[in-house]
Design a protein around this motif. Structure first.
Motif, PDB file in Angstrom:
ATOM      1  N   VAL A   1     101.947  44.040  76.332  1.00  0.00           N
ATOM      2  CA  VAL A   1     101.389  44.287  77.570  1.00  0.00           C
ATOM      3  C   VAL A   1     101.017  43.018  78.176  1.00  0.00           C
ATOM      4  N   LEU A   2     100.721  42.474  77.728  1.00  0.00           N
ATOM      5  CA  LEU A   2      99.974  40.821  78.365  1.00  0.00           C
ATOM      6  C   LEU A   2     101.265  40.311  78.540  1.00  0.00           C
ATOM      7  N   ASP A   3     102.590  40.550  78.589  1.00  0.00           N
ATOM      8  CA  ASP A   3     103.818  39.719  78.286  1.00  0.00           C
ATOM      9  C   ASP A   3     104.944  40.535  79.718  1.00  0.00           C
ATOM     10  N   VAL A   4     104.404  39.980  80.642  1.00  0.00           N
ATOM     11  CA  VAL A   4     105.213  40.496  82.294  1.00  0.00           C
ATOM     12  C   VAL A   4     106.202  40.757  82.152  1.00  0.00           C
ATOM     13  N   GLU A   5     106.959  39.378  81.493  1.00  0.00           N
ATOM     14  CA  GLU A   5     108.555  40.332  82.411  1.00  0.00           C
ATOM     15  C   GLU A   5     108.737  41.215  80.606  1.00  0.00           C
ATOM     16  N   ALA A   6     108.324  41.461  79.435  1.00  0.00           N
ATOM     17  CA  ALA A   6     108.459  42.704  78.346  1.00  0.00           C
ATOM     18  C   ALA A   6     108.218  43.912  79.501  1.00  0.00           C
ATOM     19  N   VAL A   7     106.774  44.215  79.547  1.00  0.00           N
ATOM     20  CA  VAL A   7     106.163  44.931  80.103  1.00  0.00           C
ATOM     21  C   VAL A   7     107.067  45.744  81.966  1.00  0.00           C
ATOM     22  N   SER A   8     107.938  45.022  82.836  1.00  0.00           N
ATOM     23  CA  SER A   8     108.356  44.944  83.492  1.00  0.00           C
ATOM     24  C   SER A   8     110.016  45.432  82.969  1.00  0.00           C
ATOM     25  N   ARG A   9     110.404  45.038  82.142  1.00  0.00           N
ATOM     26  CA  ARG A   9     110.960  45.447  81.029  1.00  0.00           C
ATOM     27  C   ARG A   9     111.269  46.933  80.467  1.00  0.00           C
ATOM     28  N   ALA A  10     110.090  47.003  80.381  1.00  0.00           N
ATOM     29  CA  ALA A  10     109.707  48.692  79.211  1.00  0.00           C
ATOM     30  C   ALA A  10     109.550  49.245  80.820  1.00  0.00           C
ATOM     31  N   VAL A  11     109.603  49.511  81.678  1.00  0.00           N
ATOM     32  CA  VAL A  11     109.381  49.877  82.994  1.00  0.00           C
ATOM     33  C   VAL A  11     110.273  50.077  84.285  1.00  0.00           C
ATOM     34  N   ARG A  12     111.696  49.115  83.872  1.00  0.00           N
ATOM     35  CA  ARG A  12     112.069  49.470  84.891  1.00  0.00           C
ATOM     36  C   ARG A  12     112.778  50.656  84.948  1.00  0.00           C
ATOM     37  N   GLY A  13     113.029  51.094  86.436  1.00  0.00           N
ATOM     38  CA  GLY A  13     113.717  52.727  86.702  1.00  0.00           C
ATOM     39  C   GLY A  13     113.254  53.495  85.483  1.00  0.00           C
ATOM     40  N   ALA A  14     112.314  53.572  85.155  1.00  0.00           N
ATOM     41  CA  ALA A  14     111.134  54.987  84.682  1.00  0.00           C
ATOM     42  C   ALA A  14     110.416  55.672  85.774  1.00  0.00           C
ATOM     43  N   ASP A  15     110.943  57.066  85.744  1.00  0.00           N
ATOM     44  CA  ASP A  15     110.719  57.622  86.341  1.00  0.00           C
ATOM     45  C   ASP A  15     108.746  58.459  86.538  1.00  0.00           C
ATOM     46  N   ALA A  16     108.561  58.262  85.480  1.00  0.00           N
ATOM     47  CA  ALA A  16     106.652  58.340  84.698  1.00  0.00           C
ATOM     48  C   ALA A  16     106.516  57.203  84.043  1.00  0.00           C
ATOM     49  N   VAL A  17     105.610  56.681  83.935  1.00  0.00           N
ATOM     50  CA  VAL A  17     104.355  55.992  83.075  1.00  0.00           C
ATOM     51  C   VAL A  17     103.060  56.305  81.930  1.00  0.00           C
ATOM     52  N   LEU A  18     103.090  56.394  81.689  1.00  0.00           N
ATOM     53  CA  LEU A  18     101.585  56.481  80.572  1.00  0.00           C
ATOM     54  C   LEU A  18     101.181  54.979  79.903  1.00  0.00           C
ATOM     55  N   HIS A  19     100.378  55.091  80.863  1.00  0.00           N
ATOM     56  CA  HIS A  19      99.780  53.290  79.454  1.00  0.00           C
ATOM     57  C   HIS A  19      98.366  53.547  78.406  1.00  0.00           C
ATOM     58  N   ALA A  20      99.133  54.071  77.372  1.00  0.00           N
ATOM     59  CA  ALA A  20      97.889  54.557  76.646  1.00  0.00           C
ATOM     60  C   ALA A  20      97.663  53.331  75.734  1.00  0.00           C
TER      61      ALA A  20
ATOM     62  N   PRO B   1     104.379  59.700  88.237  1.00  0.00           N
ATOM     63  CA  PRO B   1     102.867  59.632  88.066  1.00  0.00           C
ATOM     64  C   PRO B   1     102.957  58.019  87.440  1.00  0.00           C
ATOM     65  N   ILE B   2     102.016  57.481  87.288  1.00  0.00           N
ATOM     66  CA  ILE B   2     101.787  56.723  86.625  1.00  0.00           C
ATOM     67  C   ILE B   2     100.417  56.658  85.471  1.00  0.00           C
ATOM     68  N   VAL B   3     100.616  57.265  84.450  1.00  0.00           N
ATOM     69  CA  VAL B   3      99.565  57.972  84.112  1.00  0.00           C
ATOM     70  C   VAL B   3      98.302  56.762  83.279  1.00  0.00           C
ATOM     71  N   HIS B   4      97.503  56.464  83.511  1.00  0.00           N
ATOM     72  CA  HIS B   4      96.638  55.361  82.712  1.00  0.00           C
ATOM     73  C   HIS B   4      95.387  55.994  82.183  1.00  0.00           C
ATOM     74  N   VAL B   5      95.467  55.939  80.844  1.00  0.00           N
ATOM     75  CA  VAL B   5      94.710  56.192  79.295  1.00  0.00           C
ATOM     76  C   VAL B   5      92.865  56.157  79.502  1.00  0.00           C
ATOM     77  N   SER B   6      92.111  56.234  80.279  1.00  0.00           N
ATOM     78  CA  SER B   6      90.632  55.536  79.693  1.00  0.00           C
ATOM     79  C   SER B   6      90.016  55.754  79.079  1.00  0.00           C
ATOM     80  N   SER B   7      88.721  56.582  79.053  1.00  0.00           N
ATOM     81  CA  SER B   7      88.220  56.758  77.990  1.00  0.00           C
ATOM     82  C   SER B   7      86.516  57.762  79.182  1.00  0.00           C
ATOM     83  N   VAL B   8      86.578  58.651  78.560  1.00  0.00           N
ATOM     84  CA  VAL B   8      84.832  59.072  78.942  1.00  0.00           C
ATOM     85  C   VAL B   8      84.167  57.959  79.065  1.00  0.00           C
ATOM     86  N   ALA B   9      83.620  57.308  78.220  1.00  0.00           N
ATOM     87  CA  ALA B   9      83.549  56.543  77.220  1.00  0.00           C
ATOM     88  C   ALA B   9      83.427  55.194  78.437  1.00  0.00           C
ATOM     89  N   ALA B  10      84.088  55.263  79.599  1.00  0.00           N
ATOM     90  CA  ALA B  10      84.351  54.007  81.266  1.00  0.00           C
ATOM     91  C   ALA B  10      83.468  54.344  82.193  1.00  0.00           C
TER      92      ALA B  10
END
Length: 347
Positions: free
Chosen positions: A58-77, A113-122
């Motif tokens: 997830v720290l690799d901008v290029e890899a992340v761009s490939r992973a989300v390209r063309g996606a209808d939705a994203v879950l960031h867990a 949607p772009i779903v970000h999995v946070s935490s109640v601890a945040a």
């Protein structure tokens, strides 16, 4: 719908991926180690051929761009969830910077949607006695919680800019099929191994990973009509109630001493310093004590997308049965909960 998922080989991620596939969605995973895909999905009777895999971090901008390209939705867990002081540096990088990279790439790809999995601890420590959707981001004095608060601030900034970012706030999670034996599952194992005879007073929010996965699947179904913040279904338990639930499920007495949480904080700090040089895990963790000291209830009217949390006894019982079935607990340690070794339902 094509859903791109980060953290798909983790606890929340793997259960969410299975829920997406059951709902008929296609899934693409961003993973660092492709070998972990089969291990994470096998309990759901799924294999690597059920998903598309992009190798990267997830720290690799290029890899992340490939992973989300063309996606209808994203879950960031993807995140590092641990109170282990040896992992402080990696959790700061992954939890904050990784969120920046993934949410920015998902916006550029047009995902919704772009779903970000946070935490109640945040949201801890909270100013009031309950937390709700408009509770300010917390300013905790603990590294894991601080890293999730920083990631939360990133996600809220995107929301303020009008991006279709949806935030979920899972509680501490238990349940079967934890591919990496994460912090909460390992803590329950340690309780039953007799390694935690002393607990801080206070409480914690507790839920079932299967309910949080169901929330994530429901959010995809309400695409375009969802609010932007949801709490993972769960219960608030005092530490006494937590230990009592484990006693009732296992039929074991589990003698326990309860001490004021703030009095135990110095012990946790010393344990954290020792952990940096001690090769084996020390169960007394500053973060676990700190969260018991500052955790508060989730508002009973907080939005969980209508998903009702399953009973605590079911969650704890299924987790203990799974731990026993995987060989993490002996028959004596699992007690009556370990007598039934039939497969635990994954949904």
């Amino acid at each position: 719908m094509l859903v791109s998922v980060t953290g798909g080989t983790g606890f929340v991620g793997s259960h969410s991926v299975a829920a997406f596939l059951r709902a008929g969605h296609r899934v693409r995973l961003l993973v660092r180690e492709p070998s972990g895909v089969d291990r994470a999905l096998a309990p759901f009777r799924l294999g690597r051929d059920a998903v598309e895999v992009v190798v990267g971090d997830v720290l690799d901008v290029e890899a992340v761009s490939r992973a989300v390209r063309g996606a209808d939705a994203v879950l960031h867990a993807a995140s590092v969830y641990s109170f282990d002081s040896r992992r402080y540096a990696s959790m700061r990088r992954t939890n904050e910077r990784g969120t920046e990279v993934v949410l920015e790439a998902a916006r550029e790809a047009g995902a919704d949607p772009i779903v970000h999995v946070s935490s109640v601890a945040a949201l801890f420590p909270a100013r009031g006695r309950v937390v709700r959707e408009d509770t300010p981001v917390g300013r905790p004095r603990e590294t894991y919680m601080a890293s999730k608060a920083a990631a939360e601030a990133v996600a809220r900034r995107h929301q303020a800019e009008g991006a279709p970012v949806v935030i979920t706030y899972p509680p501490a999670l238990l349940g079967p099929h934890d591919p990496k034996l994460g912090d909460q599952t390992a803590r329950l194992r340690d309780v039953l191994r007799g390694l935690m005879p002393m607990w801080p007073l206070g409480g914690l929010p507790l839920g079932d990973v299967r309910d949080t996965a169901a929330l994530h699947a429901a959010l995809l179904a309400s695409r375009g009509n969802a609010s932007n913040r949801y709490f993972g279904p769960g219960h608030y338990l005092s530490t006494r109630q937590y230990v009592q639930a484990v006693r009732e499920v296992t039929g074991r007495p589990l003698p326990t001493i309860f001490l004021p949480a703030r009095a135990m904080i110095p012990v946790g700090l010393l344990a954290g310093l020792a952990q940096r040089v001690w090769p084996w895990h020390i169960p007394a963790e500053y973060g676990a004590v700190y969260i018991c000291a500052c955790a508060t209830r989730v508002d009973e009217n907080a939005d969980t997308h209508g998903i009702v949390p399953r009973p605590v006894a079911e969650t704890v019982g299924d987790t203990v049965r799974w731990l026993r079935g995987q060989g993490h607990l002996s028959a004596r340690q699992a007690g009556v909960a370990g007598e039934d070794l039939s497969p635990v339902t994954a949904s």
